[in-house]
Scaffold this active site. Structure first.
Site, PDB file in Angstrom:
ATOM      1  N   HIS A   1      49.396 -43.899  66.803  1.00 55.57           N
ATOM      2  CA  HIS A   1      48.305 -43.048  66.331  1.00 55.57           C
ATOM      3  C   HIS A   1      47.795 -43.659  65.020  1.00 55.57           C
ATOM      4  CE1 HIS A   1      45.865 -39.520  66.133  1.00 55.57           C
ATOM      5  NE2 HIS A   1      46.433 -39.044  65.052  1.00 55.57           N
TER       6      HIS A   1
ATOM      7  N   GLU B   1      54.989 -40.636  61.792  1.00 57.03           N
ATOM      8  CA  GLU B   1      55.025 -41.344  63.078  1.00 57.03           C
ATOM      9  C   GLU B   1      56.169 -42.347  63.083  1.00 57.03           C
ATOM     10  OE1 GLU B   1      51.326 -43.132  64.288  1.00 57.03           O
ATOM     11  OE2 GLU B   1      52.025 -43.386  66.354  1.00 57.03           O
TER      12      GLU B   1
ATOM     13  N   HIS C   1      39.182 -43.884  63.086  1.00 56.25           N
ATOM     14  CA  HIS C   1      39.765 -42.790  63.856  1.00 56.25           C
ATOM     15  C   HIS C   1      38.662 -42.124  64.673  1.00 56.25           C
ATOM     16  CE1 HIS C   1      42.040 -39.589  65.317  1.00 56.25           C
ATOM     17  NE2 HIS C   1      42.515 -39.060  64.206  1.00 56.25           N
TER      18      HIS C   1
ATOM     19  N   PHE D   1      45.356 -32.041  64.533  1.00 62.81           N
ATOM     20  CA  PHE D   1      45.441 -30.780  63.792  1.00 62.81           C
ATOM     21  C   PHE D   1      45.710 -29.643  64.767  1.00 62.81           C
ATOM     22  CE2 PHE D   1      42.481 -32.010  60.017  1.00 62.81           C
ATOM     23  CZ  PHE D   1      43.507 -32.754  59.481  1.00 62.81           C
TER      24      PHE D   1
END
Lengths: 405, 425
Positions: free
Chosen positions: B317, B328, B354, B413
Site C-alpha cells: 500500500h 504496514e 495515491h 480510512f
C-alpha cells in the site's frame, strides 16, 4: 457448518424512522386501522415536505460522546439502527460472533457543512473570481474531522468502532440500487457458503438541504401539498424523503440454529435488473424478474410491499407492472411503505424487507397505507411477501420474503 | 477436486485475461509499464484550479483525456472506460459494447462541486434568497441536464455499464482507499459462486479537486513538498511526509479458468486469494498492534491456499505517510516473519501517487505486469532508509527478478483492509 439445505434467514431487525424506533413501535403504528397517519413536516423545508426522524436518544446505542462528535446525523441514525438489529439478533456484546459479522452497507453522500457553504457562496459575490477565495474560505472553515462525516464508507467504519462488528466491511453505492446490491451480496455469500453472519443496512438523514438539492437536481423531489406515493402524479410526481435507518441481521439457517436464533423470515429470492428506462422498459424488466421468482403457488393472493417512490415515470411503470400481474392469475395486495415512512433512497429497500419480515413473522399483513384504489383492504395471511423497488432513475429489483417454517 | 480449473478447495480458479490502466504516467499499460520500469514520476504541479495559499499544490492528475471540462464524475467515467476497454480488447471477450458479465466498479464520492454550486447560485441572483434556499430555488426554476447527469452516485457506473454493455445491475463499491481491491474481490467471489463466467472489475478515481485536496490537507495526510513534485512521494523513506493525491483507473477482466480455456483466451495471471478484515479502533488510524491489517493479509494468504513463505514480492500500500508505512511494515513482519528479509517490497505510489479508490485495482494490474515482465518496479525517492522499516524496497531502480506470487495490500480510512494474492499463469 453449512449444509446444502441452508437457507438465508433474517434473525434481527433494527428500524428507526419518523414513526419511532424499534420493531414494536413500527408494527403498532403501521397497523392502525382507518386513515393512515404518516408523520410529516411540510414547513421546515417548504415548499418541500419531509418525514422527520422521531425523537431518539442516540446515547442508548452510541454511549461515547467522542464517537458521536465524529459522526454526522446520517451516521448516528445508521449506527443506532445497526445497534438495534444486533441487539434484536442477540449479537450485541458477543465479541466472538461480532468479530465474524460481515457488514454490507448501502450509503450515499455524507453531509456538508451548510453554514460554511452559505458563507462562501455569499462572500465571493455574483459571478466573481471565486477560485482564490475558495482556497482561503475552505482552509479556514472546514472542520477536518467532519470530512469523515462525508465519506460513504464511514457509516460502516463507525459501526465497526461502536458495535465491534469487524468480519468484513463493504459499502455499496448508487441510490436505491445500493440497498439492493448490499442485500443481494449478503444473500449470495450466505447461499454459497462465503459467509454465515451479516449485518445489512443503510440510513438517510432527510432533514438537510444538501440532500434535498441533489434530489431536486435529479428532478425527483416532490413539491406540493402532501399526498401518498400513488397520488402525486397530477402534481408532477416526486419523492418525499424520510429520515430512516434500517438494518437486518442475515444469517445462514444452520448458523442460526446452532446458536438458537429464531428467524423472522427467510429470503427465497432477490433479483435485479438495469433497464434502459424508455417507456415500458422498467415495467417489462420487472415482469421478467417476476417470472424468475421461485413463487409457489404461482397464482392467487400475493402481498406486495412496494418501494414506489412517487417519482415519475418510475411509479407509473410500477403500477403498470402490478396491474399486469392479474393476467398471471395473481391477486396483488399492495402496500407502498414510502407513503408512511417517506422515501429513504439507499436504505429504502432494506426498510421494506424489514417490514415484510415483521409481517411474515406476525402472520398479519398491513392495512392500506393510502386511500387510493391501488391499495385495497384485504385479509391475507402473508406467508410470502414480495418486496419491490424501482429506482427513481435507474434499476429495478424485487425480493421474496417467506415464512421460515 | 483440485485440478487446473479448480483450487485446492474445489472452487473455480479465477484467472485474469485482460488488463487496462490509466495513471498520471499515461494511458494504457504499455506506456505505464515503460515509465514504471524507468522509475519515472507522474506527480506535477496542479493546474486544474488555483492553488494560491495552499500547502500542497501537487498531484498525479490525469489531464490528457478529452472530457470537455473537468468534473470528477466525468473524468472518473472516462478513465474507467479507457481502462475497461483496454482490458476487454486484450481479453477478446464478447464485443466492444457487450461484455458477458457484471461490472464491479470502485468509485470516489460523487457530489455537486463548487463550479456547479456557483452556477446555481448565480442563476438565482435576483431571488433575494441566500445559501441553500437560493440553490434550491435555482434548481427548481430550470432543468440542469448536465448537472443531473453528474450528481447521482450511480452515474459513473451507469455510464460505464451502458457503454461497455455489462450484464445486470452494475455494482458501485466504496471501501475508501481499499475500494479497487474490493471491486476485484467481488468479481472473484461471483465467479467462485458460479454466478458468472466473467466479470469486469474496475477502480477509478478523479479526486484532484479543490475541496478534496483541502480536506486531506487539513487531516495532515498530504506531502507538502510542493517545490519538488517528482520527489514528494517517498514511501518507506525516513523523511516521508504524507501521500500525494492522484488519479487513474485500473481494470481487470476476470474469468473462470475453465471458461477462459474453453474460448482459447490467453491467461495473464491468477487471482489466488482475497482477504479482508475491518478495524474497530479509529476512523483514520489502524490499531496500534496492527491486528486488522495482519488479519487481512493472513486471510488473503489462507484464501489462496499458500504459505507466507510462498510470497515472492509485496506490492505495498506504501502511501508515504509516516503512519501507514510503519504499520504496514510491522504487519508484514508479523505475517511473513523472517521471510520478509528475503522479500522485496515496493510501492507504486512513489511514482503514480495515491490513486485512492482506484489504487487497489491499479496496483493489482501493475502486480500482474510485474509477474509478466519479471521486473520489480522500484520505490523511487528512497533516499533516507528508515531504521524502523528495515525492508528491501527495490530502491530507486527497477530490478529483474522472477516473480510467481505477489501480495498486494490496500488499506483505507474507516478501518478498511483488503489484501490480494496474485499469481503467475
Amino acid at each position: 457448518m453449512r449444509s446444502a439445505r441452508d437457507q438465508v434467514w433474517i434473525t434481527g431487525i433494527g428500524l428507526v424512522s419518523s414513526l419511532g424506533h424499534g420493531t414494536a413501535a413500527h408494527w403498532q403504528k403501521l397497523n392502525v386501522q382507518g386513515t393512515p397517519r404518516p408523520v410529516i413536516d411540510p414547513q421546515r423545508f417548504a415548499p418541500y415536505t419531509i418525514h422527520p426522524l422521531a425523537g431518539i436518544d442516540f446515547t442508548k446505542q452510541i454511549p461515547r460522546t467522542s464517537d458521536q462528535r465524529q459522526m454526522e446525523r446520517w451516521q448516528k441514525i445508521g449506527v443506532y439502527a445497526a445497534g438495534l438489529a444486533l441487539a434484536d439478533a442477540r449479537l450485541a456484546g458477543d465479541a466472538p460472533l461480532l468479530e465474524r459479522t460481515n457488514l454490507c452497507i448501502a450509503a450515499g453522500n455524507g453531509e456538508r457543512d451548510l453554514a460554511l457553504d452559505a458563507r462562501i457562496l455569499a462572500a465571493a459575490g455574483p459571478g466573481g473570481a471565486w477560485g482564490a477565495y475558495l482556497n482561503q474560505g475552505l482552509t479556514a472553515g472546514l472542520r477536518p474531522t467532519l470530512y469523515l462525516g462525508q465519506l460513504s464508507n464511514l457509516l460502516a467504519g463507525n459501526i465497526s468502532i461502536v458495535h465491534k462488528a469487524t468480519g468484513s466491511s463493504r459499502t455499496f453505492k448508487g441510490e436505491e440500487m445500493a440497498g439492493v446490491s448490499a442485500f443481494a451480496n449478503a444473500v449470495a455469500r450466505i447461499e454459497a457458503g462465503q459467509g454465515e453472519l451479516f449485518l445489512v443496512g443503510g440510513a438517510l438523514n432527510a432533514e438537510r438541504e444538501d440532500a434535498l438539492l441533489a434530489c431536486e437536481l435529479a428532478g425527483a423531489l416532490y413539491n406540493g401539498p402532501y399526498r401518498s406515493v400513488w397520488q402525486r402524479r397530477e402534481q408532477g410526481g416526486g419523492l418525499v424523503p424520510g429520515s430512516l435507518g434500517a438494518f437486518l441481521v442475515l444469517e445462514s439457517s444452520g448458523h442460526a440454529r446452532q446458536r438458537g436464533a429464531v428467524p423472522y423470515a427467510r429470503i427465497s429470492d432477490v433479483l435485479s435488473s438495469r433497464s434502459r428506462r424508455g417507456p415500458g422498459d422498467a415495467s417489462a424488466a420487472a415482469a421478467g424478474l417476476f417470472s424468475r421468482l421461485r413463487l409457489n403457488p404461482k397464482a392467487g393472493d400475493l402481498g406486495i410491499l412496494s418501494g414506489a417512490s412517487g417519482a415519475e415515470p418510475a411509479t407509473a411503470e410500477e403500477r403498470q407492472f402490478i396491474a399486469s400481474l392479474a393476467q398471471r392469475g395473481v391477486n396483488p395486495i399492495v402496500r407502498a411503505w414510502g407513503s408512511m415512512l417517506g422515501h429513504s433512497l439507499e436504505a429504502h429497500f432494506i426498510a421494506g424487507l424489514a417490514l415484510a419480515a415483521l409481517a411474515v413473522s406476525n402472520e398479519v399483513f398491513y392495512p392500506p397505507f393510502d386511500t387510493s384504489e391501488v391499495e385495497s383492504a384485504c385479509d391475507v395471511r402473508p406467508d410470502r411477501i414480495l418486496v419491490t423497488t424501482f429506482g427513481h432513475w435507474r434499476g429495478e429489483a424485487m425480493a421474496l420474503v417467506q415464512s421460515a417454517w | 477436486m483440485s485440478n487446473s480449473y479448480h483450487d485446492t478447495r474445489g472452487r473455480p480458479r479465477v484467472v485474469v485475461t485482460g488488463i487496462g490502466l490509466v495513471t498520471s504516467l499515461g494511458r494504457g499499460k504499455a506506456d505505464n509499464w515503460t515509465a514504471l520500469a524507468a522509475g519515472r514520476s507522474g506527480i506535477r504541479p496542479i493546474t486544474r484550479f488555483p492553488t494560491e495559499g495552499l500547502r500542497t499544490a501537487i498531484a498525479g492528475s490525469v489531464d490528457f483525456l478529452d472530457i470537455g471540462g473537468y468534473s470528477a464524475p466525468a473524468l472518473s467515467a472516462a478513465m474507467a472506460l479507457a481502462a475497461g476497454a483496454e482490458a476487454i480488447t486484450e481479453a477478446r471477450i464478447g464485443s466492444p459494447d457487450a461484455f458477458p458479465g457484471p461490472l464491479y466498479l470502485a468509485t470516489p464520492p460523487a457530489e455537486i462541486e463548487w463550479p456547479q454550486r456557483w452556477s446555481l447560485y448565480d442563476a438565482s441572483s435576483g431571488s433575494g434568497e441566500t445559501g441553500y434556499k437560493r440553490l434550491l430555488a435555482a434548481a427548481r426554476a430550470s432543468e440542469w441536464r448536465e448537472m443531473r447527469a453528474l450528481c447521482p452516485f450511480a452515474s459513473v457506473a451507469e455510464r460505464v455499464a451502458a457503454k461497455l454493455g455489462t450484464r445486470g445491475l452494475p455494482v458501485s463499491i466504496s471501501t475508501a482507499c481499499a475500494s479497487g481491491a474490493t471491486a476485484i474481490q467481488l468479481g472473484v467471489e461471483a465467479i467462485r459462486r458460479g454466478d458468472t463466467d466473467a466479470a469486469l472489475c474496475i477502480g477509478t478515481d478523479s479526486s484532484v479537486q479543490i475541496e478534496a485536496l483541502i480536506r486531506f490537507s487539513l487531516l495532515s495526510a498530504l506531502s507538502t513538498r510542493s517545490g519538488a513534485p517528482a520527489e514528494a512521494s517517498r514511501p518507506f523513506s525516513k523523511d516521508r511526509d504524507g501521500f500525494v493525491m492522484a488519479e487513474g483507473a485500473g481494470a481487470l477482466v476476470l474469468e473462470s479458468h475453465a471458461a477462459a480455456t474453453a474460448r482459447g483466451a490467453e491467461i495473464l495471471g491468477v487471482v489466488l486469494g482475497c482477504g479482508e478484515k475491518a478495524d474497530d479502533y479509529h476512523r483514520t488510524r489502524s490499531k496500534p498492534d496492527g491486528t486488522a491489517i495482519i488479519g487481512a493479509i493472513r486471510n488473503a494468504i489462507a484464501d489462496a491456499g499458500i504459505a507466507p513463505g510462498d510470497i515472492d514480492y509485496v506490492n505495498a500500500h506504501g502511501t508515504s505517510t509516516p503512519e501507514n508505512d510503519k504499520m504496514e511494515y510491522l504487519s508484514l513482519r508479523a505475517v511473513l516473519g523472517d521471510h520478509l528479509a528475503a522479500t522485496p517490497v515496493s510501492s507504486n505510489k512513489s511514482m503514480i501517487g495515491h490513486t485512492l479508490s482506484a489504487a487497489g485495482a491499479i496496483e493489482a494490474a501493475i502486480s500482474l505486469l510485474t509477474i509478466r515482465h519479471g521486473v520489480l518496479p522500484p520505490t523511487i525517492n528512497y533516499a533516507m532508509p528508515d531504521p524502523e522499516i528495515p525492508i528491501d524496497p527495490v530502491a530507486n531502480t527497477a530490478r529483474a527478478a522472477p516473480v510467481r506470487t505477489v501480495l498486494s495490500n490496500s488499506f483505507g480510512f474507516g478501518g478498511q483492509n483488503v489484501s490480494l494474492v496474485l499469481g503467475a499463469p
